[in-house]
Scaffold this motif. Structure first.
Motif, PDB file in Angstrom:
ATOM      1  N   ARG A  17       0.708  -1.175   0.096  1.00 40.39           N
ATOM      2  CA  ARG A  17      -0.067  -0.052  -0.103  1.00 40.39           C
ATOM      3  C   ARG A  17       0.976   1.444   0.065  1.00 40.39           C
ATOM      4  O   ARG A  17       1.632   1.427   1.105  1.00 40.39           O
ATOM      5  N   TYR A  22       4.449   4.620   3.130  1.00 39.98           N
ATOM      6  CA  TYR A  22       4.351   3.795   4.274  1.00 39.98           C
ATOM      7  C   TYR A  22       5.268   2.896   4.605  1.00 39.98           C
ATOM      8  O   TYR A  22       5.483   2.039   5.505  1.00 39.98           O
ATOM      9  N   ASN A  73      -2.126   2.362  16.314  1.00 42.24           N
ATOM     10  CA  ASN A  73      -1.943   3.249  14.961  1.00 42.24           C
ATOM     11  C   ASN A  73      -3.401   3.019  14.261  1.00 42.24           C
ATOM     12  O   ASN A  73      -3.880   1.886  13.951  1.00 42.24           O
ATOM     13  N   ALA A  75      -4.798   4.423  11.926  1.00 41.70           N
ATOM     14  CA  ALA A  75      -4.837   4.660  10.520  1.00 41.70           C
ATOM     15  C   ALA A  75      -6.016   5.887  10.169  1.00 41.70           C
ATOM     16  O   ALA A  75      -6.005   6.637  10.802  1.00 41.70           O
ATOM     17  N   GLY A  76      -6.742   5.396   9.418  1.00 44.90           N
ATOM     18  CA  GLY A  76      -7.850   6.417   8.751  1.00 44.90           C
ATOM     19  C   GLY A  76      -8.774   6.808   9.867  1.00 44.90           C
ATOM     20  O   GLY A  76      -9.358   7.771   9.772  1.00 44.90           O
ATOM     21  N   HIS A  79      -8.829  10.414  11.998  1.00 45.22           N
ATOM     22  CA  HIS A  79      -9.176  11.595  11.475  1.00 45.22           C
ATOM     23  C   HIS A  79     -10.630  11.789  11.769  1.00 45.22           C
ATOM     24  O   HIS A  79     -11.324  13.017  11.586  1.00 45.22           O
ATOM     25  N   HIS A  99       2.090   6.696  14.099  1.00 41.65           N
ATOM     26  CA  HIS A  99       1.550   6.929  12.696  1.00 41.65           C
ATOM     27  C   HIS A  99       3.069   6.707  12.008  1.00 41.65           C
ATOM     28  O   HIS A  99       4.185   7.176  12.579  1.00 41.65           O
ATOM     29  N   LEU A 100       3.076   5.654  10.724  1.00 46.55           N
ATOM     30  CA  LEU A 100       4.068   5.609  10.122  1.00 46.55           C
ATOM     31  C   LEU A 100       4.629   6.943   9.376  1.00 46.55           C
ATOM     32  O   LEU A 100       5.783   7.280   9.585  1.00 46.55           O
ATOM     33  N   SER A 101       3.721   7.637   8.728  1.00 47.95           N
ATOM     34  CA  SER A 101       3.957   8.857   8.031  1.00 47.95           C
ATOM     35  C   SER A 101       3.773   9.868   9.125  1.00 47.95           C
ATOM     36  O   SER A 101       3.240   9.889  10.141  1.00 47.95           O
ATOM     37  N   ILE A 103       1.755  12.813   9.893  1.00 48.71           N
ATOM     38  CA  ILE A 103       0.488  13.475   9.200  1.00 48.71           C
ATOM     39  C   ILE A 103       0.622  14.946   9.174  1.00 48.71           C
ATOM     40  O   ILE A 103      -0.315  15.347   8.595  1.00 48.71           O
ATOM     41  N   ARG A 106       1.121  16.002   5.542  1.00 53.91           N
ATOM     42  CA  ARG A 106       0.348  15.713   4.547  1.00 53.91           C
ATOM     43  C   ARG A 106      -0.760  16.303   4.389  1.00 53.91           C
ATOM     44  O   ARG A 106      -0.848  17.656   4.858  1.00 53.91           O
ATOM     45  N   ARG A 110      -5.533  15.444   7.024  1.00 57.48           N
ATOM     46  CA  ARG A 110      -4.890  14.718   8.036  1.00 57.48           C
ATOM     47  C   ARG A 110      -4.329  15.227   9.328  1.00 57.48           C
ATOM     48  O   ARG A 110      -3.857  14.694  10.230  1.00 57.48           O
TER      49      ARG A 110
HETATM   50  C1  DQA Z   1      -1.445   6.324   9.181  1.00 57.59           C
HETATM   51  C2  DQA Z   1      -1.611   7.814   8.590  1.00 57.59           C
HETATM   52  C3  DQA Z   1      -3.238   8.019   8.468  1.00 57.59           C
HETATM   53  O1  DQA Z   1      -3.627   9.382   7.805  1.00 57.59           O
HETATM   54  C4  DQA Z   1      -3.626   7.134   7.290  1.00 57.59           C
HETATM   55  O2  DQA Z   1      -5.097   7.048   6.921  1.00 57.59           O
HETATM   56  C5  DQA Z   1      -3.241   5.657   7.651  1.00 57.59           C
HETATM   57  C6  DQA Z   1      -1.776   5.418   8.027  1.00 57.59           C
HETATM   58  C7  DQA Z   1       0.128   6.151   9.253  1.00 57.59           C
HETATM   59  O3  DQA Z   1       0.547   5.364  10.036  1.00 57.59           O
HETATM   60  O4  DQA Z   1       0.891   6.956   8.624  1.00 57.59           O
HETATM   61  O5  DQA Z   1      -4.076   4.744   7.143  1.00 57.59           O
HETATM   62  O6  DQA Z   1      -1.980   6.319  10.450  1.00 57.59           O
END
Ligand code: DQA
Length: 148
Positions: A17, A22, A73, A75-76, A79, A99-101, A103, A106, A110
């Motif tokens: 993905r 990521y 984490n 993830a989506g 937010h 979070h890996l990224s 946010i 971005r 986010r």
């Molecule tokens: C995430 C960041 C979120 O904005 C995104 O929806 C994810 C992964 C991250 O690990 O960077 O699914 O949580």
């Protein structure tokens, strides 16, 4: 000591993905790193990935008296997730958001996390290292709590 590791929606696709965002490691790779660190730290992990907010909430509820801490984490769900926010707020143990990224760097939508106000801290932007840094931190915080 038992630490919950919760992975939210679409993290089962890690490695495939959007790898430029990521990373190339799979969820199994990340979990293996966490298990190795947990052995080093002398703690047990309960790891759950779900694409459904309710499953993450049910896992928190089921562990309310069993876990000493959690790394999540969302993830989506991050937010918009009021129910997950409320479940984390109800937990008696320390919780770290991961979070890996990064946010904050971005899309603007986010930038807001519904989860940040109810966690002890957030680690983001370090790829899989966000998880290992969070595990070290939550174990340390939980041990400090035990001493009091
Ligand atoms: C995430 C960041 C979120 O904005 C995104 O929806 C994810 C992964 C991250 O690990 O960077 O699914 O949580």
């Amino acid at each position: 000591m038992r630490i919950l590791v919760l992975h939210g929606p679409n993290l089962n696709l890690l490695g495939r993905r959007e790898p430029h965002i990521y990373g190339k490691e799979t969820l199994a790779d990340v979990n293996a790193r966490l298990e190795a660190l947990a052995r080093e730290l002398g703690t047990e992990l309960v790891i759950v990935q779900s694409n459904h907010e309710g499953v993450l909430i049910d896992t928190l509820h089921a562990n309310i008296d069993k876990a000493d801490g959690a790394i999540v984490n969302p993830a989506g769900i991050t937010h918009y997730g009021v129910p997950l926010h409320d479940a984390i707020a109800a937990m008696p143990f320390p919780v770290i958001e991961v979070h890996l990224s990064n946010i904050a760097a971005r899309e603007e939508w986010r930038h807001r996390s519904m989860i940040s106000p109810v966690v002890d801290g957030t680690i983001q932007g370090l790829g899989w290292r966000s998880y290992t840094a969070a595990l070290r931190a939550v174990v340390e915080i939980a041990r400090e709590k035990e001493k009091r």
